[in-house]
Design a protein around this motif. Sequence first.
Motif, PDB file in Angstrom:
ATOM      1  N   ALA A  79       1.066   7.727   9.511  1.00 32.82           N
ATOM      2  CA  ALA A  79       2.032   8.796   9.768  1.00 32.82           C
ATOM      3  C   ALA A  79       1.493  10.103   9.185  1.00 32.82           C
ATOM      4  N   PRO A  80       1.592  11.223   9.916  1.00 30.63           N
ATOM      5  CA  PRO A  80       1.078  12.487   9.389  1.00 30.63           C
ATOM      6  C   PRO A  80       1.853  12.952   8.172  1.00 30.63           C
ATOM      7  N   GLY A  81       1.143  13.617   7.263  1.00 32.15           N
ATOM      8  CA  GLY A  81       1.779  14.126   6.050  1.00 32.15           C
ATOM      9  C   GLY A  81       1.077  13.633   4.808  1.00 32.15           C
ATOM     10  N   ARG A  82       1.824  13.085   3.889  1.00 38.85           N
ATOM     11  CA  ARG A  82       1.259  12.639   2.629  1.00 38.85           C
ATOM     12  C   ARG A  82       0.344  11.432   2.824  1.00 38.85           C
ATOM     13  N   SER A  83      -0.591  11.266   1.874  1.00 40.68           N
ATOM     14  CA  SER A  83      -1.567  10.182   1.979  1.00 40.68           C
ATOM     15  C   SER A  83      -0.936   8.808   1.823  1.00 40.68           C
ATOM     16  N   LEU A  84       0.257   8.768   1.248  1.00 43.02           N
ATOM     17  CA  LEU A  84       1.001   7.527   1.158  1.00 43.02           C
ATOM     18  C   LEU A  84       2.464   7.871   1.374  1.00 43.02           C
ATOM     19  N   CYS A  85       3.014   7.447   2.498  1.00 44.05           N
ATOM     20  CA  CYS A  85       4.398   7.777   2.801  1.00 44.05           C
ATOM     21  C   CYS A  85       5.343   6.949   1.925  1.00 44.05           C
ATOM     22  N   ARG A  87      -3.101  11.801   6.632  1.00 43.97           N
ATOM     23  CA  ARG A  87      -2.167  10.838   7.198  1.00 43.97           C
ATOM     24  C   ARG A  87      -1.996   9.708   6.190  1.00 43.97           C
ATOM     25  N   CYS A  88      -0.893   9.039   6.278  1.00 44.75           N
ATOM     26  CA  CYS A  88      -0.652   7.916   5.388  1.00 44.75           C
ATOM     27  C   CYS A  88      -1.720   6.848   5.621  1.00 44.75           C
ATOM     28  N   VAL A  89      -2.328   6.369   4.560  1.00 41.77           N
ATOM     29  CA  VAL A  89      -3.381   5.360   4.697  1.00 41.77           C
ATOM     30  C   VAL A  89      -2.812   4.016   5.132  1.00 41.77           C
TER      31      VAL A  89
END
Length: 243
Positions: free
Chosen positions: A31-37, A25-27
Motif C-alpha cells: 500500500a502506498p505511504g509508510r514503509s509499514l502500514c 510503499r508498505c513492505v
Amino acid sequence: MTWERALLHDVVVLDWWLDLVHGARCVGCAAPGRSLCRDCASRLPVRGRPARPTPCPEGLAACFAAGEYDDLLRAMVLAHKEHGTFSLAAPLGHALAAAATTALDPAGLTVLVPVPSRPSVVRARGHDPVLRIARRAARRLRGSGHRVRVDQVLEQRGAVHDQTGLSAGQRAANLVGSMGVRATARRALARSGALSLLLCDDVLTTGATAREAQRALEESGLPVRAVVTVAATRKRLPARRAP
C-alpha cells in the motif's frame, strides 16, 4: 517534551519523510505511504519463542526469536538492511525486544550485544542494521521498566568469505576466529557489576555466527545468557502447538 523525546520524534519524522519522498510503499502489502502500514504493523509478533538451529553448533546458548523469517519479517529485515529503509528500525526493534523479553534477567542490568558487521559491509550499506535495531529494542525495553543498555562489545577480526551457499559446517569453519572483544568494552563491563549479556542479531540461520560471537565473549570472561533475534528461518523454529 524532553530533548531525548524531541530528538526521537524528529528522527522518526525524518525517516518517514525520506521514505515518502522516495515513493515508499508498505513492505508487507505494498500500500502506498509508510514503509509499514498500521494493518501490517498489527501483525508483528509481540512475544518471543524458543528457536534452535538443526544441526545446532555445540555449546550454543539458548536462542529466542520473535517469529519466522518469512513473509512480513523477512521483507522488513531485507528492506532495512539492504535498502536503508530506516523507518523500519523501530518496528524491527520492537520485534527484537519481544524476543529479548523472554530472556531478560529481572534481577540486574541486561546488556544487548549486537553481532558486528564487517566494516566494509557497513560502509557499503551506509549503516549498521543490527546495531540500529538493538538500540531501538533497548529503548523499547527501558520504556517497559527494564534495565537495559546496548554495548558494541564485539568487533570483526580477520577476513571472512561470503557465506552464501555454504553448509552449516562450512559456515562455522569460515567464521572461526573472526570476532573478538574490544578491550575497552570488556573493562567497562567488568566495572558494571552484576549484568547479563544477550547476543543480538537480525536472523538466526545455522547458528554459526552466533556461536562464534558467543565464543569471543566467553573467552574474554563474558558469559552469554541467550541469543535473541528478530527472526529465525523456518526449520530453526519448533512447530506451534494447537491451542
